[in-house]
Design a protein around this motif. Structure first.
Motif, PDB file in Angstrom:
ATOM      1  N   ASP A  42       0.971  -1.066  -0.018  1.00 15.34           N
ATOM      2  CA  ASP A  42       0.263   0.440  -0.046  1.00 15.34           C
ATOM      3  C   ASP A  42       0.775   1.308   0.072  1.00 15.34           C
ATOM      4  O   ASP A  42       0.375   2.649  -0.912  1.00 15.34           O
ATOM      5  CB  ASP A  42      -1.090   0.132   1.109  1.00 15.34           C
ATOM      6  CG  ASP A  42      -2.274  -0.718   1.037  1.00 15.34           C
ATOM      7  OD1 ASP A  42      -2.783  -1.286  -0.060  1.00 15.34           O
ATOM      8  OD2 ASP A  42      -2.772  -1.011   1.835  1.00 15.34           O
ATOM      9  N   ARG A  43       1.900   1.230   1.100  1.00  9.43           N
ATOM     10  CA  ARG A  43       2.540   2.245   0.627  1.00  9.43           C
ATOM     11  C   ARG A  43       3.661   2.471  -0.677  1.00  9.43           C
ATOM     12  O   ARG A  43       3.403   3.866  -0.939  1.00  9.43           O
ATOM     13  CB  ARG A  43       3.865   2.114   2.280  1.00  9.43           C
ATOM     14  CG  ARG A  43       3.178   2.459   3.070  1.00  9.43           C
ATOM     15  CD  ARG A  43       4.448   2.183   4.091  1.00  9.43           C
ATOM     16  NE  ARG A  43       6.065   1.728   3.484  1.00  9.43           N
ATOM     17  CZ  ARG A  43       6.047   0.269   5.032  1.00  9.43           C
ATOM     18  NH1 ARG A  43       4.632   0.099   5.307  1.00  9.43           N
ATOM     19  NH2 ARG A  43       7.110  -0.281   4.276  1.00  9.43           N
ATOM     20  N   GLN A  44       3.937   1.248  -1.017  1.00  7.89           N
ATOM     21  CA  GLN A  44       4.345   2.166  -2.828  1.00  7.89           C
ATOM     22  C   GLN A  44       3.471   1.833  -4.114  1.00  7.89           C
ATOM     23  O   GLN A  44       3.997   3.327  -4.097  1.00  7.89           O
ATOM     24  CB  GLN A  44       4.943   0.224  -2.986  1.00  7.89           C
ATOM     25  CG  GLN A  44       5.802  -0.305  -2.466  1.00  7.89           C
ATOM     26  CD  GLN A  44       6.145  -1.429  -3.288  1.00  7.89           C
ATOM     27  OE1 GLN A  44       5.779  -2.187  -3.275  1.00  7.89           O
ATOM     28  NE2 GLN A  44       7.758  -1.523  -2.776  1.00  7.89           N
ATOM     29  N   LYS A  45       2.029   1.785  -3.749  1.00  6.51           N
ATOM     30  CA  LYS A  45       0.643   2.371  -4.288  1.00  6.51           C
ATOM     31  C   LYS A  45       0.705   3.938  -4.069  1.00  6.51           C
ATOM     32  O   LYS A  45       0.648   4.962  -5.166  1.00  6.51           O
ATOM     33  CB  LYS A  45      -0.313   2.027  -3.685  1.00  6.51           C
ATOM     34  CG  LYS A  45      -1.438   2.318  -4.845  1.00  6.51           C
ATOM     35  CD  LYS A  45      -2.624   1.558  -4.787  1.00  6.51           C
ATOM     36  CE  LYS A  45      -3.681   2.115  -5.408  1.00  6.51           C
ATOM     37  NZ  LYS A  45      -4.915   1.036  -5.673  1.00  6.51           N
ATOM     38  N   TRP A  46       1.055   3.862  -2.672  1.00  6.06           N
ATOM     39  CA  TRP A  46       0.453   5.761  -2.909  1.00  6.06           C
ATOM     40  C   TRP A  46       1.244   6.678  -2.239  1.00  6.06           C
ATOM     41  O   TRP A  46       1.117   7.932  -2.152  1.00  6.06           O
ATOM     42  CB  TRP A  46      -0.802   5.605  -1.022  1.00  6.06           C
ATOM     43  CG  TRP A  46      -2.047   4.693  -1.246  1.00  6.06           C
ATOM     44  CD1 TRP A  46      -2.233   3.789  -1.124  1.00  6.06           C
ATOM     45  CD2 TRP A  46      -2.291   5.608  -2.266  1.00  6.06           C
ATOM     46  NE1 TRP A  46      -3.343   3.295  -1.766  1.00  6.06           N
ATOM     47  CE2 TRP A  46      -3.793   4.110  -2.537  1.00  6.06           C
ATOM     48  CE3 TRP A  46      -3.291   6.926  -3.069  1.00  6.06           C
ATOM     49  CZ2 TRP A  46      -5.050   4.630  -3.466  1.00  6.06           C
ATOM     50  CZ3 TRP A  46      -4.212   6.110  -4.335  1.00  6.06           C
ATOM     51  CH2 TRP A  46      -5.302   5.742  -3.986  1.00  6.06           C
ATOM     52  N   LEU A  47       2.868   6.136  -1.923  1.00  2.00           N
ATOM     53  CA  LEU A  47       3.902   7.385  -2.385  1.00  2.00           C
ATOM     54  C   LEU A  47       4.205   7.675  -3.314  1.00  2.00           C
ATOM     55  O   LEU A  47       5.389   8.518  -3.832  1.00  2.00           O
ATOM     56  CB  LEU A  47       4.626   6.475  -1.169  1.00  2.00           C
ATOM     57  CG  LEU A  47       4.209   6.410  -0.167  1.00  2.00           C
ATOM     58  CD1 LEU A  47       5.979   5.544   0.735  1.00  2.00           C
ATOM     59  CD2 LEU A  47       4.088   7.833   0.423  1.00  2.00           C
ATOM     60  N   GLY A  74       9.530   2.395   0.777  1.00  2.00           N
ATOM     61  CA  GLY A  74       8.326   2.078  -0.341  1.00  2.00           C
ATOM     62  C   GLY A  74       8.574   3.479  -1.495  1.00  2.00           C
ATOM     63  O   GLY A  74       6.879   3.796  -2.663  1.00  2.00           O
ATOM     64  N   PHE A  75       8.907   4.409  -1.561  1.00  2.45           N
ATOM     65  CA  PHE A  75       8.797   5.812  -1.620  1.00  2.45           C
ATOM     66  C   PHE A  75       9.839   5.083  -2.682  1.00  2.45           C
ATOM     67  O   PHE A  75      10.369   4.132  -3.708  1.00  2.45           O
ATOM     68  CB  PHE A  75      10.096   6.580  -1.577  1.00  2.45           C
ATOM     69  CG  PHE A  75       9.068   7.951  -0.460  1.00  2.45           C
ATOM     70  CD1 PHE A  75       8.788   8.335  -1.056  1.00  2.45           C
ATOM     71  CD2 PHE A  75       9.600   6.946   0.799  1.00  2.45           C
ATOM     72  CE1 PHE A  75       7.973   9.290   0.018  1.00  2.45           C
ATOM     73  CE2 PHE A  75       8.628   8.040   1.709  1.00  2.45           C
ATOM     74  CZ  PHE A  75       8.564   9.515   1.845  1.00  2.45           C
ATOM     75  N   SER A  76       9.469   6.517  -4.293  1.00  2.00           N
ATOM     76  CA  SER A  76      10.204   5.456  -6.040  1.00  2.00           C
ATOM     77  C   SER A  76      10.861   7.003  -6.217  1.00  2.00           C
ATOM     78  O   SER A  76      11.818   6.715  -7.670  1.00  2.00           O
ATOM     79  CB  SER A  76       9.199   5.150  -6.833  1.00  2.00           C
ATOM     80  OG  SER A  76       8.106   6.403  -6.673  1.00  2.00           O
ATOM     81  N   ASN A 305      -7.450   9.311  -3.326  1.00  2.00           N
ATOM     82  CA  ASN A 305      -7.191   9.532  -3.898  1.00  2.00           C
ATOM     83  C   ASN A 305      -6.336   9.965  -5.084  1.00  2.00           C
ATOM     84  O   ASN A 305      -6.371  10.099  -5.818  1.00  2.00           O
ATOM     85  CB  ASN A 305      -8.501   9.185  -4.820  1.00  2.00           C
ATOM     86  CG  ASN A 305      -8.123   7.962  -6.097  1.00  2.00           C
ATOM     87  OD1 ASN A 305      -7.398   7.486  -5.858  1.00  2.00           O
ATOM     88  ND2 ASN A 305      -9.399   8.115  -7.475  1.00  2.00           N
ATOM     89  N   LEU A 306      -5.022  10.918  -4.404  1.00  2.81           N
ATOM     90  CA  LEU A 306      -3.663  11.785  -5.051  1.00  2.81           C
ATOM     91  C   LEU A 306      -3.593  10.210  -6.361  1.00  2.81           C
ATOM     92  O   LEU A 306      -2.781   9.089  -5.630  1.00  2.81           O
ATOM     93  CB  LEU A 306      -2.893  11.185  -3.657  1.00  2.81           C
ATOM     94  CG  LEU A 306      -2.038  12.605  -4.525  1.00  2.81           C
ATOM     95  CD1 LEU A 306      -2.624  13.987  -4.618  1.00  2.81           C
ATOM     96  CD2 LEU A 306      -0.954  12.722  -3.518  1.00  2.81           C
ATOM     97  N   GLN A 307      -3.395  10.829  -7.421  1.00  2.19           N
ATOM     98  CA  GLN A 307      -2.888  10.400  -8.130  1.00  2.19           C
ATOM     99  C   GLN A 307      -1.596  10.502  -8.276  1.00  2.19           C
ATOM    100  O   GLN A 307      -0.642  11.689  -8.251  1.00  2.19           O
ATOM    101  CB  GLN A 307      -3.273  10.749 -10.254  1.00  2.19           C
ATOM    102  CG  GLN A 307      -4.919  10.611  -9.851  1.00  2.19           C
ATOM    103  CD  GLN A 307      -5.823   9.291  -9.300  1.00  2.19           C
ATOM    104  OE1 GLN A 307      -4.614   8.498 -10.218  1.00  2.19           O
ATOM    105  NE2 GLN A 307      -6.236   9.115  -8.486  1.00  2.19           N
ATOM    106  N   PRO A 308      -0.036   8.906  -8.869  1.00  2.00           N
ATOM    107  CA  PRO A 308       0.739   9.777  -8.968  1.00  2.00           C
ATOM    108  C   PRO A 308       0.967  10.365  -9.751  1.00  2.00           C
ATOM    109  O   PRO A 308       0.376  10.947 -10.577  1.00  2.00           O
ATOM    110  CB  PRO A 308       1.052   8.005  -9.441  1.00  2.00           C
ATOM    111  CG  PRO A 308      -0.258   7.033  -9.757  1.00  2.00           C
ATOM    112  CD  PRO A 308      -1.399   8.060  -8.962  1.00  2.00           C
TER     113      PRO A 308
END
Length: 310
Positions: A42-47, A74-76, A305-308
């Motif tokens: 979840d962190r990977q998705k929302w970060l 989880g940051f990219s 629901n903040l978009q990437p």
């Protein structure tokens, strides 16, 4: 001990000190549905919308290992300050190599220029610009944060702003030729005494006067809140000059939810206005708990629901 084993052991030790204990602990969190820490997945998705400022996170871990630590949370993407500090283990080449090996992106850097309100610094400033351009090419980053607005004794506010603007004009042809963007970062008068660019003005007017795609603003919500307040209205009024975003909650400079800013509404409006870039998480995790800060940030993004970033 070889380099990879050393890095691995130092990373785990650093994560333990700063709030992420180990892969075992991470797995335990994911298997425990009652935990209030979001899972790594979840962190990977929302970060994904955010870039972790590894200058303020993971202290005092060795600098390059902080890139590993950001990925483990989880940051990219990561952002940095001055990449040319070899004594601190920082060079553009070493940062770029480590980030590439981990599949991480560097989104912004903040090298420190000479005082730009002093016209005697023109040659020094232009030499600095060449170093900045070289660093950006190595890091594969087009934008860098620009400060250089220290007060020069004996000059009026009007003189300092004029000199600062003229110094920027000198750099514009080189920046435009290299497709680089200098993002002026105004500070706030409470955390940064002795500067003369605070909040939205006069930085916004400087950008509009220069009128170049290579001179824009780093709209740091922490500084804007402490100086001006009324974040959304000011953002709307200055959005045409925004090229990069950073944030921290006010007044404490920790993650959203620890201070006074309704960041859910702010980030929602930011995306509505058309900003699709990374949002720089330039704050100090509360109680140096990096895992908690990353989870809190991911929860906020999930709630709206903040978009990437694209």
């Amino acid at each position: 001990m070889d380099r990879r084993k050393f890095i691995g052991s130092s990373l785990l030790a650093g994560l333990a000190i700063t709030g992420v204990t180990s892969c075992v602990a991470s797995n335990a969190i994911e298997m425990n549905p009652s935990s209030d820490i979001l899972s790594l997945t979840d962190r990977q998705k929302w970060l994904a919308p955010f870039s972790c400022n590894i200058e303020q996170w993971f202290r005092p871990m060795p600098f390059l290992d902080r890139i590993d630590a950001a990925k483990a949370l989880g940051f990219s993407a990561v952002e940095i300050w001055n990449p040319n500090q070899a004594k601190r283990g920082k060079t553009p080449e070493s940062i770029a190599e480590r980030a590439k090996s981990l599949g991480m992106r560097v989104t912004s850097y903040s090298p420190k220029p000479p005082p730009m309100a002093d016209p005697n610094n023109a040659k020094k400033f232009m030499a600095w610009i060449e170093t900045v351009i070289s660093s950006g090419k190595t890091l594969n980053v087009r934008n860098f944060n620009l400060t250089g607005h220290r007060v020069v004794e004996g000059l009026s506010m009007e003189q300092m702003v004029s000199n600062y603007t003229q110094m920027l004009r000198l750099a514009v042809p080189r920046l435009e030729a290299e497709n680089m963007v200098a993002t002026i970062e105004p500070y706030n008068p409470f955390n940064h005494k002795g500067d003369f660019l605070y909040g939205n003005e006069p930085a916004l007017s400087i950008c509009r006067e220069i009128n170049s795609p290579s001179v824009k603003l780093n709209w740091d919500f922490f500084h804007m809140q402490r100086t001006n307040g009324n974040l959304i209205t000011h953002l709307e009024n200055g959005f045409d000059q925004v090229a990069y975003i950073q944030f921290a909650d006010s007044q404490v400079e920790n993650q959203p939810g620890t201070g006074e800013v309704a960041y859910g509404k702010v980030f929602t409006r930011l995306r509505e206005l058309g900003y699709t870039g990374y949002i720089g998480a330039e704050f100090f995790p509360e109680n140096k708990d990096n895992l908690r800060a990353a989870s809190d940030l991911a929860k906020l993004a999930k709630s709206i629901n903040l978009q990437p970033s694209v």
